[in-house]
Each structure stands twice: as C-alpha cells, then as structure tokens.
Design a protein around this motif. Structure first.
Motif, mmCIF file in Angstrom:
data_model
loop_
_atom_site.group_PDB
_atom_site.id
_atom_site.type_symbol
_atom_site.label_atom_id
_atom_site.label_comp_id
_atom_site.label_asym_id
_atom_site.label_seq_id
_atom_site.Cartn_x
_atom_site.Cartn_y
_atom_site.Cartn_z
ATOM 1 N N HIS A 56 41.039 35.443 32.941
ATOM 2 C CA HIS A 56 39.778 36.170 33.047
ATOM 3 C C HIS A 56 39.783 36.912 34.374
ATOM 4 O O HIS A 56 40.630 36.656 35.236
ATOM 5 C CB HIS A 56 38.585 35.214 32.941
ATOM 6 N N HIS A 75 37.085 24.821 33.262
ATOM 7 C CA HIS A 75 36.207 25.470 32.289
ATOM 8 C C HIS A 75 36.037 24.627 31.027
ATOM 9 O O HIS A 75 36.135 25.115 29.925
ATOM 10 C CB HIS A 75 36.774 26.837 31.902
ATOM 11 N N HIS A 83 31.115 30.622 36.045
ATOM 12 C CA HIS A 83 31.585 29.844 37.188
ATOM 13 C C HIS A 83 31.832 30.800 38.353
ATOM 14 O O HIS A 83 32.213 31.934 38.151
ATOM 15 C CB HIS A 83 32.837 29.026 36.851
ATOM 16 N N HIS A 85 33.496 32.250 41.996
ATOM 17 C CA HIS A 85 34.802 32.346 42.626
ATOM 18 C C HIS A 85 34.633 32.223 44.125
ATOM 19 O O HIS A 85 33.561 32.501 44.661
ATOM 20 C CB HIS A 85 35.475 33.663 42.233
ATOM 21 N N CYS A 96 39.065 30.140 41.356
ATOM 22 C CA CYS A 96 37.923 29.699 40.555
ATOM 23 C C CYS A 96 37.342 28.431 41.173
ATOM 24 O O CYS A 96 38.089 27.572 41.632
ATOM 25 C CB CYS A 96 38.366 29.363 39.139
HETATM 26 ZN ZN LIG Z 1 37.524 32.048 37.432
#
Ligand SMILES: [Zn+2]
Ligand SMILES: [Zn+2]
Length: 126
Positions: A56, A75, A83, A85, A96
């Motif tokens: 992503h 995740h 979420h 970063h 992440c």
């Molecule tokens: Zn991420």
C-alpha cells in the motif's frame, strides 16, 4: 483485488519489502534497478502490487509516495487505510505503525482515504 504474475522484475521489487513495514519510494526502486528495468516498469509493477493489495502507499513528509508491504500482523483487522505511518527524523526511515486510528464519521462527508504521518524518533534511534 487482482492476481499478479510473479515475473522476474516483480520478484525483484517484492524482495525489497520487508515484514517490518519499512517503506520505500519509487525513486529508490528506480535507482536500485536502473540496470534491470526502466522506470515505467517500476511504476507499473508498484501499481499492480497495490491493486493486488500486496503493498500500500502513503505520502511522506517530502510529498513523495512511499510503499510498504501489507503486514498481516500489523493489519490484522484488514483496516489498511486507517493505520498511521511514522517518519524518523534521525534515520529518515518511514514505516507502518501497528495501531489503528478510528476515523470519525462526519455528516454529509464521505471519507475515502485518510493519511496520518507521525514524525519523531524511532525505536532504533532513541
Ligand atoms: Zn502502512
Ligand atoms: Zn530512526
């Protein structure tokens, strides 16, 4: 969600992503693989991997798009878009964060995407 063929260039790019969720920009990949593939190929593969929900992307502080692998541990609730970063001011690595942010629902607004970028010092640099 689409199926992606694991061609040689795809495998090369996939190998760059680790499970810690460290993010890489397209520029870094283009530089790294300039002998193997042109930049159109790099962008096309990144697009396809994102489509297939293998990686992503998010926009970093410098305005550059960075990519990270979808980590099932981080995740676990499949809530990839929510979420945050983290960008370390010391080592410059963005990654992440293993937390979920709840997006408030606002009447009359449809929120499709949320970007959260926290900056500070990461656990390796404290
Ligand atoms: Zn991420
Ligand atoms: Zn750091």
């Amino acid at each position: 969600m689409s199926i992606i063929r694991k061609t040689k260039p795809v495998q090369l790019i996939l190998k760059q992503f680790n499970n810690k969720g460290d993010a890489i920009s397209a520029i870094e990949l283009i530089e790294k693989f300039k002998k193997n593939m042109d930049k159109t190929t790099v962008y096309r593969i990144l697009d396809r991997l994102e489509d297939a929900e293998i990686i992503h992307s998010f926009i970093d502080q410098d305005g550059l798009k960075r990519y990270a692998k979808d980590n099932k541990k981080i995740h676990s609730n499949n809530d990839l878009k929510h979420h945050p970063h983290f960008l370390c001011e010391d080592c410059g690595i963005s990654s992440c964060l293993p937390v979920t942010i709840s997006i408030p629902s606002i009447p009359d607004y449809t929120i499709k995407r949320a970007e959260h970028l926290f900056t500070g010092i990461c656990k390796d640099c404290v």
